[in-house]
Design a protein around this motif. Structure first.
Motif, PDB file in Angstrom:
ATOM      1  N   LEU A 104       2.978   8.116  37.087  1.00 33.15           N
ATOM      2  CA  LEU A 104       2.546   9.420  37.684  1.00 33.15           C
ATOM      3  C   LEU A 104       2.496   9.659  39.077  1.00 33.15           C
ATOM      4  O   LEU A 104       3.249  10.612  39.709  1.00 33.15           O
ATOM      5  N   LEU A 105       2.390   8.652  39.842  1.00 33.81           N
ATOM      6  CA  LEU A 105       2.432   8.651  41.359  1.00 33.81           C
ATOM      7  C   LEU A 105       3.866   8.982  41.988  1.00 33.81           C
ATOM      8  O   LEU A 105       4.107   9.992  42.852  1.00 33.81           O
ATOM      9  N   CYS A 106       4.845   8.038  41.294  1.00 32.91           N
ATOM     10  CA  CYS A 106       6.308   8.464  41.781  1.00 32.91           C
ATOM     11  C   CYS A 106       6.539   9.696  41.303  1.00 32.91           C
ATOM     12  O   CYS A 106       7.673  10.537  41.976  1.00 32.91           O
ATOM     13  N   ALA A 107       6.414  10.270  39.991  1.00 34.27           N
ATOM     14  CA  ALA A 107       6.874  11.519  39.389  1.00 34.27           C
ATOM     15  C   ALA A 107       6.134  12.675  40.144  1.00 34.27           C
ATOM     16  O   ALA A 107       7.126  13.804  40.360  1.00 34.27           O
ATOM     17  N   THR A 108       5.373  12.449  41.095  1.00 34.22           N
ATOM     18  CA  THR A 108       4.597  13.637  41.960  1.00 34.22           C
ATOM     19  C   THR A 108       5.044  13.388  43.298  1.00 34.22           C
ATOM     20  O   THR A 108       4.518  14.158  44.077  1.00 34.22           O
ATOM     21  N   GLY A 109       5.981  12.598  43.723  1.00 36.71           N
ATOM     22  CA  GLY A 109       6.548  12.619  44.851  1.00 36.71           C
ATOM     23  C   GLY A 109       6.348  11.251  45.760  1.00 36.71           C
ATOM     24  O   GLY A 109       6.736  11.136  46.773  1.00 36.71           O
ATOM     25  N   ALA A 110       5.476  10.371  45.311  1.00 38.85           N
ATOM     26  CA  ALA A 110       5.547   9.193  46.104  1.00 38.85           C
ATOM     27  C   ALA A 110       6.687   8.145  46.091  1.00 38.85           C
ATOM     28  O   ALA A 110       7.512   8.082  44.940  1.00 38.85           O
ATOM     29  N   ALA A 111       6.799   7.384  47.204  1.00 35.35           N
ATOM     30  CA  ALA A 111       8.018   6.605  47.158  1.00 35.35           C
ATOM     31  C   ALA A 111       7.545   5.204  46.199  1.00 35.35           C
ATOM     32  O   ALA A 111       6.398   5.066  46.205  1.00 35.35           O
ATOM     33  N   SER A 149      10.285   7.573  38.959  1.00 32.36           N
ATOM     34  CA  SER A 149      11.156   8.119  40.139  1.00 32.36           C
ATOM     35  C   SER A 149      12.165   9.017  39.907  1.00 32.36           C
ATOM     36  O   SER A 149      12.348   9.685  40.995  1.00 32.36           O
ATOM     37  N   PHE A 150      12.544   8.929  38.772  1.00 35.89           N
ATOM     38  CA  PHE A 150      13.809  10.070  38.612  1.00 35.89           C
ATOM     39  C   PHE A 150      13.166  11.223  38.016  1.00 35.89           C
ATOM     40  O   PHE A 150      14.069  12.084  37.413  1.00 35.89           O
ATOM     41  N   GLY A 157      15.062  11.310  42.021  1.00 32.85           N
ATOM     42  CA  GLY A 157      15.347  12.364  41.212  1.00 32.85           C
ATOM     43  C   GLY A 157      16.018  13.171  42.069  1.00 32.85           C
ATOM     44  O   GLY A 157      17.132  13.774  41.801  1.00 32.85           O
ATOM     45  N   GLY A 158      15.284  13.419  43.027  1.00 29.40           N
ATOM     46  CA  GLY A 158      15.927  14.458  43.858  1.00 29.40           C
ATOM     47  C   GLY A 158      17.183  14.272  44.717  1.00 29.40           C
ATOM     48  O   GLY A 158      18.253  15.003  44.939  1.00 29.40           O
ATOM     49  N   ILE A 159      17.270  12.617  44.968  1.00 25.15           N
ATOM     50  CA  ILE A 159      18.429  12.359  45.587  1.00 25.15           C
ATOM     51  C   ILE A 159      19.581  12.496  44.676  1.00 25.15           C
ATOM     52  O   ILE A 159      20.637  12.957  45.095  1.00 25.15           O
ATOM     53  N   VAL A 160      19.390  12.020  43.378  1.00 29.73           N
ATOM     54  CA  VAL A 160      20.602  11.793  42.468  1.00 29.73           C
ATOM     55  C   VAL A 160      21.062  13.492  42.175  1.00 29.73           C
ATOM     56  O   VAL A 160      22.429  13.644  42.274  1.00 29.73           O
ATOM     57  N   LEU A 176      17.823  13.037  32.626  1.00 27.20           N
ATOM     58  CA  LEU A 176      17.721  11.728  33.545  1.00 27.20           C
ATOM     59  C   LEU A 176      16.388  11.132  33.639  1.00 27.20           C
ATOM     60  O   LEU A 176      16.112   9.951  33.728  1.00 27.20           O
ATOM     61  N   PHE A 177      15.301  12.010  33.690  1.00 26.25           N
ATOM     62  CA  PHE A 177      14.099  11.399  33.830  1.00 26.25           C
ATOM     63  C   PHE A 177      13.627  10.909  32.304  1.00 26.25           C
ATOM     64  O   PHE A 177      13.091  10.016  32.542  1.00 26.25           O
ATOM     65  N   VAL A 178      13.914  11.505  31.267  1.00 24.51           N
ATOM     66  CA  VAL A 178      13.637  10.980  29.916  1.00 24.51           C
ATOM     67  C   VAL A 178      14.464   9.831  29.794  1.00 24.51           C
ATOM     68  O   VAL A 178      13.796   8.769  29.045  1.00 24.51           O
ATOM     69  N   GLY A 179      15.471   9.772  30.041  1.00 25.83           N
ATOM     70  CA  GLY A 179      16.310   8.468  29.856  1.00 25.83           C
ATOM     71  C   GLY A 179      15.917   7.514  30.553  1.00 25.83           C
ATOM     72  O   GLY A 179      15.722   6.392  29.979  1.00 25.83           O
ATOM     73  N   THR A 180      15.784   7.492  31.903  1.00 28.62           N
ATOM     74  CA  THR A 180      15.297   6.411  32.607  1.00 28.62           C
ATOM     75  C   THR A 180      13.722   6.021  32.248  1.00 28.62           C
ATOM     76  O   THR A 180      13.495   4.923  32.349  1.00 28.62           O
TER      77      THR A 180
END
Length: 412
Positions: A104-111, A149-150, A157-160, A176-180
């Motif tokens: 959740l933290l990474c999905a909302t923008g955390a490194a 993260s993706f 996710g933003g980088i890719v 990409l998000f669901v697969g990873t």
């Protein structure tokens, strides 16, 4: 020596020096861009900086600023402690709660390292109290961070997605998000099977206060921050607003409303990550202008066996990422894979998911930031065991994860 070969060798030197000396890879990449572009090829600094990823810069600064605000004002701690209080002593659920929190933290923008740094210490404390292996809890936290993260709102996710868009390719952000995410859930199941039944050795008197002892009260500032994080998710996914500018706007609004935490929150911006990514992407852009990236991509595509070429890319991403920054590796490998993907021999979305999965599942290596955080937060008398366990785990996933991701997302 051909200019293209020189550029690739310089990139290899950048990776090597960064690994050996511990200097931010972005610094070395910017220096390399100056030496090769300005000194070696006679280009102007402006021409070299034409490849600087301004959009990516805004995204990285904005989302880490917003998340830093949530961390400083206690919103993140409130979320973590609330979840842990709800779990209580149900040990089978606890590791998956940590997985979900990190995701959740990474999905909302955390490194990813920031999420692990927040969740892992609390989870490991709980694990030690209950006799669970800290290694198990640490791995689940790292897997969760990779799983989130993706997301379209996540840093990786933003980088890719921005890399693909800038090269005229498209991959479904949600696929990409669901697969990873699914791949890391599967890795979490394997982790539970391997480590979940092991009980950690406790020493007398090793118990301490529960992890919820210092829980933060949910006040007006924390409620506003939660609302901002929800607004970021809805704004980017439902209304298709720009992630970087929306996150920056929300973070600025919070800073104006709550001046007490604004200065400290601004120090939470992940400048090393920003420097790393922007430096690597700038150098890769220089290589692209020299035709190096297209040439390497044609070499991979020219192997004659597209599936074999895809497998090679996955192994490169997985093995190198175990010893270097995943963010930097993705920033370097995604452009290198563009000519291969543009050939149409392999589906773009499947290949991107496979590469992303292979490059992030090895983040639990003790040589990566996330793995080192797990080792550092493990009690001293269990630290050596955690290090050896992560070393064996890292070696295993380096061998198995790339081929598994390749089989699932590229072949099947």
């Amino acid at each position: 020596m051909p200019t293209e070969l020189t550029g690739v060798l310089v990139l290899a030197v950048v990776f090597t020096l960064s690994s050996l000396r511990g200097l931010n890879m972005g610094v070395l990449a910017l220096v390399a861009a100056f030496l090769l572009g300005c000194v070696g090829l006679g280009r102007t600094p402006q021409q070299v900086l034409d490849g600087f990823p301004a959009e990516m810069f805004v995204v990285l600064v904005a989302v880490t600023f917003l998340f830093g605000t949530a961390r400083v004002n206690g919103t993140v701690n409130w979320m973590v402690h609330a979840a842990l209080r709800g779990v209580g002593t149900r040990l089978a659920i606890m590791p998956w709660v940590l997985f979900g929190l990190a995701a959740l933290l990474c999905a909302t923008g955390a490194a990813s390292p920031a999420a692990v740094a927040i969740v892992a210490p609390i989870g490991i404390t709980f694990a030690v109290q209950q006799g669970i292996s800290p290694l198990f809890v640490g791995l689940m936290t790292v897997n969760g961070a990779a799983a989130g993260s993706f997301a379209p709102t996540g840093i990786l996710g933003g980088i890719v997605n921005s890399t693909l868009d800038s090269n005229g390719l498209h991959a479904s952000g949600w696929q990409l998000f669901v697969g990873t995410f699914a791949f890391n859930v599967a890795v979490g199941v394997v982790t539970q099977v391997v480590f979940g039944r092991r009980r950690a050795q406790q020493r007398a008197g090793s118990g301490s206060e529960g992890p919820a002892a210092s829980a933060v009260t949910l006040g007006a500032e924390q409620a506003a921050t939660l609302g901002a994080m929800l607004a970021l998710v809805l704004g980017t996914t439902v209304f298709s607003l720009d992630t970087g500018f929306l996150a920056l706007s929300l973070a600025a609004a919070l800073a104006l409303l709550f001046r007490r935490t604004a200065r400290e929150a601004s120090q939470e911006i992940a400048w090393p990550v920003v420097l790393l990514v922007c430096g690597i992407v700038t150098y890769i852009a220089l290589l692209q202008s020299l035709g190096v990236v297209d040439s390497l991509g044609r070499m991979i595509a020219g192997i004659g066996a597209p599936l074999l070429a895809a497998l090679i890319i996955c192994y490169v991403g997985g093995v190198v990422s175990a010893f270097a920054s995943t963010t930097g590796i993705l920033g370097a490998l995604m452009p290198l894979a563009v000519p291969f993907l543009a050939s149409g021999a392999i589906g773009t979305t499947g290949m991107v998911i496979a590469l992303a999965s292979a490059a992030t599942v090895v983040d639990a290596s003790p040589f990566s930031t996330n793995g080192a955080l797990v080792v550092a937060n493990t009690p001293e008398h269990q630290r050596d065991g955690a290090y050896r366990g992560l070393l064996r785990w890292g070696a295993g996933v380096c061998v198995l994860a790339p081929i598994a991701a390749w089989l699932i997302f590229v072949v099947i």
